[in-house]
Enzyme design. Structure first.
Site, PDB file in Angstrom:
ATOM      1  N   TYR A  73       0.831  -1.213   0.000  1.00  0.00           N
ATOM      2  CA  TYR A  73       0.000   0.000   0.000  1.00  0.00           C
ATOM      3  C   TYR A  73       0.869   1.268   0.000  1.00  0.00           C
ATOM      4  CZ  TYR A  73      -4.391  -2.460   0.126  1.00  0.00           C
ATOM      5  OH  TYR A  73      -5.463  -3.241  -0.240  1.00  0.00           O
ATOM      6  N   ARG A  76       1.517   1.746  -3.548  1.00  0.00           N
ATOM      7  CA  ARG A  76       0.351   2.278  -4.278  1.00  0.00           C
ATOM      8  C   ARG A  76       0.126   3.746  -3.906  1.00  0.00           C
ATOM      9  NH1 ARG A  76      -4.615  -1.530  -3.696  1.00  0.00           N
ATOM     10  NH2 ARG A  76      -5.480   0.026  -5.106  1.00  0.00           N
ATOM     11  N   ASN A 109     -12.950   4.170  -6.032  1.00  0.00           N
ATOM     12  CA  ASN A 109     -11.496   4.370  -6.014  1.00  0.00           C
ATOM     13  C   ASN A 109     -11.036   4.744  -4.615  1.00  0.00           C
ATOM     14  OD1 ASN A 109     -11.625   3.893  -8.745  1.00  0.00           O
ATOM     15  ND2 ASN A 109     -11.638   6.068  -9.292  1.00  0.00           N
ATOM     16  N   VAL A 110      -9.862   4.269  -4.284  1.00  0.00           N
ATOM     17  CA  VAL A 110      -9.319   4.568  -2.960  1.00  0.00           C
ATOM     18  C   VAL A 110      -8.322   5.739  -3.034  1.00  0.00           C
ATOM     19  CG1 VAL A 110      -9.684   2.215  -2.089  1.00  0.00           C
ATOM     20  CG2 VAL A 110      -7.516   2.771  -3.222  1.00  0.00           C
ATOM     21  N   HIS A 126     -15.271   1.918  -1.298  1.00  0.00           N
ATOM     22  CA  HIS A 126     -14.240   0.915  -1.003  1.00  0.00           C
ATOM     23  C   HIS A 126     -13.168   1.483  -0.096  1.00  0.00           C
ATOM     24  CE1 HIS A 126     -15.472  -1.543  -4.780  1.00  0.00           C
ATOM     25  NE2 HIS A 126     -16.282  -1.726  -3.763  1.00  0.00           N
ATOM     26  N   CYS A 137      -8.293  -1.734  17.179  1.00  0.00           N
ATOM     27  CA  CYS A 137      -9.331  -0.940  17.867  1.00  0.00           C
ATOM     28  C   CYS A 137     -10.031   0.019  16.904  1.00  0.00           C
ATOM     29  CB  CYS A 137      -8.706  -0.160  19.038  1.00  0.00           C
ATOM     30  SG  CYS A 137      -7.673   1.238  18.548  1.00  0.00           S
TER      31      CYS A 137
HETATM   32  P1  OAD Z   1     -11.632  -2.273 -13.095  1.00  0.00           P
HETATM   33  O1  OAD Z   1     -10.161  -2.278 -13.288  1.00  0.00           O
HETATM   34  O2  OAD Z   1     -12.377  -3.556 -12.807  1.00  0.00           O
HETATM   35  O3  OAD Z   1     -12.351  -1.635 -14.395  1.00  0.00           O
HETATM   36  C1  OAD Z   1     -11.858  -0.428 -14.926  1.00  0.00           C
HETATM   37  C2  OAD Z   1     -12.862   0.028 -15.978  1.00  0.00           C
HETATM   38  O4  OAD Z   1     -12.428   1.298 -16.459  1.00  0.00           O
HETATM   39  C3  OAD Z   1     -12.942  -0.903 -17.178  1.00  0.00           C
HETATM   40  O5  OAD Z   1     -14.314  -1.101 -17.504  1.00  0.00           O
HETATM   41  C4  OAD Z   1     -12.246  -0.103 -18.304  1.00  0.00           C
HETATM   42  O6  OAD Z   1     -12.849  -0.346 -19.571  1.00  0.00           O
HETATM   43  C5  OAD Z   1     -12.527   1.310 -17.872  1.00  0.00           C
HETATM   44  N1  OAD Z   1     -11.551   2.296 -18.345  1.00  0.00           N
HETATM   45  C6  OAD Z   1     -10.227   2.122 -18.570  1.00  0.00           C
HETATM   46  N2  OAD Z   1      -9.670   3.301 -18.939  1.00  0.00           N
HETATM   47  C7  OAD Z   1     -10.677   4.230 -18.934  1.00  0.00           C
HETATM   48  C8  OAD Z   1     -10.751   5.620 -19.201  1.00  0.00           C
HETATM   49  N3  OAD Z   1      -9.663   6.311 -19.570  1.00  0.00           N
HETATM   50  N4  OAD Z   1     -11.948   6.258 -19.078  1.00  0.00           N
HETATM   51  C9  OAD Z   1     -13.055   5.572 -18.709  1.00  0.00           C
HETATM   52  N5  OAD Z   1     -13.059   4.239 -18.429  1.00  0.00           N
HETATM   53  C10 OAD Z   1     -11.878   3.587 -18.542  1.00  0.00           C
HETATM   54  O7  OAD Z   1     -11.938  -1.179 -11.967  1.00  0.00           O
HETATM   55  P2  OAD Z   1     -13.222  -1.014 -11.087  1.00  0.00           P
HETATM   56  O8  OAD Z   1     -14.480  -1.357 -11.842  1.00  0.00           O
HETATM   57  O9  OAD Z   1     -13.162   0.294 -10.436  1.00  0.00           O
HETATM   58  O10 OAD Z   1     -12.113  -2.912  -5.116  1.00  0.00           O
HETATM   59  O11 OAD Z   1     -12.966  -2.154  -9.977  1.00  0.00           O
HETATM   60  C11 OAD Z   1     -13.830  -2.180  -8.901  1.00  0.00           C
HETATM   61  C12 OAD Z   1     -13.067  -2.665  -7.712  1.00  0.00           C
HETATM   62  O12 OAD Z   1     -12.293  -3.824  -8.013  1.00  0.00           O
HETATM   63  C13 OAD Z   1     -12.030  -1.712  -7.173  1.00  0.00           C
HETATM   64  O13 OAD Z   1     -12.612  -0.671  -6.421  1.00  0.00           O
HETATM   65  C14 OAD Z   1     -11.271  -2.648  -6.249  1.00  0.00           C
HETATM   66  C15 OAD Z   1     -11.203  -3.887  -7.093  1.00  0.00           C
HETATM   67  O14 OAD Z   1     -11.432  -5.041  -6.349  1.00  0.00           O
HETATM   68  C16 OAD Z   1     -11.486  -2.882  -3.894  1.00  0.00           C
HETATM   69  O15 OAD Z   1     -10.332  -2.531  -3.792  1.00  0.00           O
HETATM   70  C17 OAD Z   1     -12.364  -3.316  -2.781  1.00  0.00           C
END
Ligand code: OAD
Length: 258
Positions: A73, A76, A109-110, A126, A137
């Site tokens: 982390y 990141r 997004n984090v 998230h 705690c």
């Molecule tokens: P993903 O990596 O699963 O998906 C990213 C999405 O962004 C995909 O659908 C891409 O097509 C799209 N994408 C890529 N570049 C882009 C751009 N320039 N403009 C618009 N869209 C674009 O990410 P998330 O859906 O956010 O959870 O993933 C959800 C969760 O999966 C995250 O929050 C994380 C992970 O597990 C936790 O950390 C709990």
């Protein structure tokens, strides 16, 4: 096909955004992609290549080797610190400032790029990379990630000022519940909206992925902005196959004057 800079904003998008007064913007990793922040699944380069992020982002990994998880982390966090909000983040903040528009940002997004672009974020469903707290705690911690110029695989996490246990990132790990308050605020905002804009999420991770479907079921128009087809696309009334930094500034530029 991804939007090219000189193509006009599609008419059906214009129709939706121009009349919207209560907007909910739901963002995923694609929102930060044009800031150079790797999406959750492609952050694994170099030293981290041999680790599966879905394994590291778990309570078990933290129990077994907190120094490894803390280092990941810290890495990141360094990537996020080295990134700048993109034109999409700036446009969302600008849209939120428009008089007569109530705009709620809900993000999976984090990172803190929405905030660094000047937007108020209603919910980090998230959690947040920089919201450090005690792993035992739960007390919020004023500690910070060490500066890591390049990946290091073991850094001892700071200890809680209250109970002495290890301090962890305030992100939701696989198998953990989402912060209830944030999630319900997100659902409420999406259902109360007169437009839900879903940007840059694959719509694969539940329960966050249910938000567009819950809004749609209430008759809230859903606009998806994503270069790819996703699990959200079927719930969208209008789909704009382009990127966040292409679409959002053009939407804001096309809004009626103040
Ligand atoms: P993903 O990596 O699963 O998906 C990213 C999405 O962004 C995909 O659908 C891409 O097509 C799209 N994408 C890529 N570049 C882009 C751009 N320039 N403009 C618009 N869209 C674009 O990410 P998330 O859906 O956010 O959870 O993933 C959800 C969760 O999966 C995250 O929050 C994380 C992970 O597990 C936790 O950390 C709990």
């Amino acid at each position: 096909m991804t939007q090219t800079p000189d193509e006009p904003v599609p008419g059906r998008v214009l129709e939706l955004v121009r009349r919207a007064q209560r907007v909910c913007v739901l963002t995923g990793a694609g929102m930060s992609a044009e800031s150079g922040v790797p999406t959750f699944r492609d952050v694994q380069v170099g030293l981290w290549e041999r680790f599966d992020p879905a394994e590291l982002a778990t309570p078990r990994a933290w129990e077994e080797d907190p120094a490894l998880v803390w280092s990941w982390y810290a890495w990141r966090a360094a990537l996020v610190r080295g990134a700048e909000p993109n034109a999409g983040h700036a446009a969302v903040a600008e849209w939120q400032r428009r008089p007569g528009v109530e705009l709620s940002v809900v993000t999976q997004n984090v990172d803190d790029l929405h905030e660094r672009a000047g937007a108020q974020v209603l919910a980090h469903v998230h959690g947040s990379l920089f919201a450090l707290r005690c792993g035992v705690c739960g007390s919020p911690s004023a500690a910070a990630y060490p500066e890591v110029a390049e990946p290091v695989d073991h850094l001892e996490p700071p200890t809680c000022e209250v109970c002495g246990a290890a301090v962890r990132p305030g992100v939701v790990w696989f198998g953990e519940a989402l912060p209830e308050e944030e999630f319900f605020a997100a659902v409420q905002a999406a259902q109360d909206a007169d437009l839900l804009v879903v940007v840059g999420t694959s719509g694969l991770v539940h329960p966050a992925a249910t938000v567009p479907h819950l809004a749609g079921a209430r008759g809230v128009p859903v606009l998806e902005i994503n270069p790819q087809e996703t699990a959200v696309s079927e719930a969208a009334d209008v789909v704009w196959r382009t990127t966040a930094a292409q679409a959002l500034p053009r939407i804001v530029a096309a809004l009626p004057d103040r």
